[in-house]
Structures are given as C-alpha cells and as structure tokens.
Design an enzyme around this catalytic site. Sequence first.
Site, mmCIF file in Angstrom:
data_model
loop_
_atom_site.group_PDB
_atom_site.id
_atom_site.type_symbol
_atom_site.label_atom_id
_atom_site.label_comp_id
_atom_site.label_asym_id
_atom_site.label_seq_id
_atom_site.Cartn_x
_atom_site.Cartn_y
_atom_site.Cartn_z
ATOM 1 N N LEU A 1 10.470 -20.777 -5.126
ATOM 2 C CA LEU A 1 9.454 -19.928 -4.494
ATOM 3 C C LEU A 1 8.121 -19.977 -5.248
ATOM 4 O O LEU A 1 8.096 -19.885 -6.477
ATOM 5 C CB LEU A 1 9.973 -18.479 -4.476
ATOM 6 C CG LEU A 1 9.019 -17.412 -3.956
ATOM 7 C CD1 LEU A 1 8.886 -17.504 -2.432
ATOM 8 C CD2 LEU A 1 9.500 -16.006 -4.348
ATOM 9 N N ARG B 1 -5.539 -2.212 8.927
ATOM 10 C CA ARG B 1 -6.694 -3.041 8.552
ATOM 11 C C ARG B 1 -6.257 -4.137 7.584
ATOM 12 O O ARG B 1 -5.172 -4.052 6.992
ATOM 13 C CB ARG B 1 -7.824 -2.206 7.952
ATOM 14 C CG ARG B 1 -7.394 -1.244 6.891
ATOM 15 C CD ARG B 1 -8.575 -0.435 6.345
ATOM 16 N NE ARG B 1 -8.081 0.536 5.387
ATOM 17 C CZ ARG B 1 -7.881 1.820 5.658
ATOM 18 N NH1 ARG B 1 -8.139 2.304 6.844
ATOM 19 N NH2 ARG B 1 -7.410 2.633 4.726
ATOM 20 N N ASP C 1 0.836 -1.198 0.000
ATOM 21 C CA ASP C 1 0.000 0.000 0.000
ATOM 22 C C ASP C 1 0.873 1.250 0.000
ATOM 23 O O ASP C 1 1.972 1.245 0.557
ATOM 24 C CB ASP C 1 -0.894 -0.037 1.256
ATOM 25 C CG ASP C 1 -2.060 0.933 1.159
ATOM 26 O OD1 ASP C 1 -2.317 1.461 0.062
ATOM 27 O OD2 ASP C 1 -2.709 1.171 2.188
ATOM 28 N N HIS D 1 2.820 3.587 -8.975
ATOM 29 C CA HIS D 1 2.636 2.173 -9.300
ATOM 30 C C HIS D 1 3.868 1.618 -10.026
ATOM 31 O O HIS D 1 4.267 0.486 -9.803
ATOM 32 C CB HIS D 1 1.382 1.976 -10.150
ATOM 33 C CG HIS D 1 0.114 2.341 -9.424
ATOM 34 N ND1 HIS D 1 -0.128 1.963 -8.122
ATOM 35 C CD2 HIS D 1 -0.975 3.064 -9.810
ATOM 36 C CE1 HIS D 1 -1.316 2.428 -7.744
ATOM 37 N NE2 HIS D 1 -1.847 3.105 -8.748
#
Length: 260
Positions: free
Chosen positions: A151, A214, A40, A57
């Site tokens: 991975l 959150r 975020d 971004h």
Amino acid sequence: MALRSPSETPRAGLSTPTETELLALVRTQPVPQHVAIIMDGNGRWATRRGLPRVAGHREGVKTARAIVRAAGDLGLRYLTLYAFSTENWSRPEDEVSMLMKLLEEAIYRELPELMERNVRLRVIGRANGVPVPIRRGIDRVVEATRHNTGLHLLMAFNYGGRDELIDAFRTLARRVAAGDLKPDDISEADVSGALYTAETPDPDLLIRTSGEMRVSNFLLWQIAYTELWITSTLWPDFHPVDLYRAVADFQGRTRRFGGV
Ligand code: FPP
C-alpha cells in the site's frame, strides 16, 4: 446480501453483514485503486464528551491506524489521508503544536508495523513552514519505507490544493522558460506530473467524515471525476466496516467520466 449505507436504518427481515462478511463480499469485486479521506470531526467528538480537542485527535490517530490496516486488507493500492491543511495553522497555537507532535510521534511509532505490512509512506504538501524537527521525523519514516511495495500511504501534511496547483504552475513555467516545453503543448499529463501526487492515479473514491458537504481545498485537480461518499460519522467513530460500506457503495455506482 443486501448492503445498506450507514445513514439507513436496517429494515425488518434484512440482516446487516458483519465486518468480516462485508470485507469478503467487497473483495469479490474490483476495489478502487485509490481512496482519499478527509478525516473530520475529532474536535467535535472530544467536545461532546467534555474532553479537550487533543483527546479527539488522539482517538483520530487510532482510527487512522485501523483504516490503514483495513485498506491493506482490502487490497487498495493508494490511500491518501488529509492530516493537516495549510488552513489548520489558524487554529489555536497549542492545538497546532500538539497536533504536529502527535502526528510525528504516531508516524514514527508505526514504523515497525508499516515495514511489516510493506506500506510505503509519502508526504504531500509544502515542506516550507513545517518545523524542522517535525519534518525530519516524518522524513525518516518516508526514507525507511521507500522500498516497500505494498500500500502507498500518502499523508497530506501542510497541504493545500490551491498551493499544490500554484507549485505545479511554477514548475511548468520553469520548464517553459528553459525551452523544455511549449505553452501550447501543456497537457493534462504535464499538469498531473507536476503535482505533489505525480505518478499516483487520481482517487476513485473520496470519503469525508462528520457530514460536511465540501472538499476543503483537497486534491482539487485530482478529484475531477472522483466518486464522493460522505458520512455523518465523526472520524474517531469511523471503523473499518464503514470503509468497507463506502467501497461497497462505490462498487454499485456507474462511473461515466463525463460521458453517457
Ligand atoms: C479533523 O478534526 C482532524 C484533523 C484535521 C487533525 C488530523 C488528523 C488526525 C490526528 C488523525 C490521524 C491522522 C494520521 C495520518 C496519523 P477536526 O479537528 O477538524 O474536528 P472538528 O471539525 O470537529 O473540529
């Protein structure tokens, strides 16, 4: 060696370990099998610099690349990145289409390195609703890396935790209707097995950048006992050393899974 969390300032006399020292140190102890990250803060990173959100971004993609490498260096088995949520569709149309394109291009561009590093890409989320060319581009990379054994990189794309649960309940309801499963026999394993993350262990550690407290509809079933680590650092500023700090912090915790 004393380790500090990113929010703490170094105290006099305590030196901060370098990235290499920290990596070596965390590797001396068991590392989490599965780390999930809510990436975020791209938008805020760009806005603070007077740049368009898409610039954030783009930087975020660079961070994701560095963190996938770092996860491999750490020896994680699973890394889940929250790339695009079902709620993200409500962003301005041009941001959504740029983001879609950026994610698809980034993934395709990374294919040689994913192969070289033996990384397997999986996508979790609803295929419905994703523009077909984008979905096809991503599916090509999923297919190409299918047999890689290093991975496991799970990309949550058009993902919503409640949608995932609805889809799982539908799968289970179909099994019940077909007489394959009795309602009273439905177990945790049945629910886990019906999720997009079937056959993946639950995350041991959930990292969230940019300081929000959150879980934002992410892996709702899977994070029941996951350790949380939240940093105010914005995603484009999140470096491998921050991942190592989170893991070091995790290694110092006692997990009780509801027991004593
Ligand atoms: C969060 O910042 C970013 C996103 C939801 C976009 C997707 C992530 C990337 C482009 C990083 C690269 C990922 C991969 C898998 C290649 P935000 O826009 O919510 O920031 P804000 O909260 O500051 O507005």
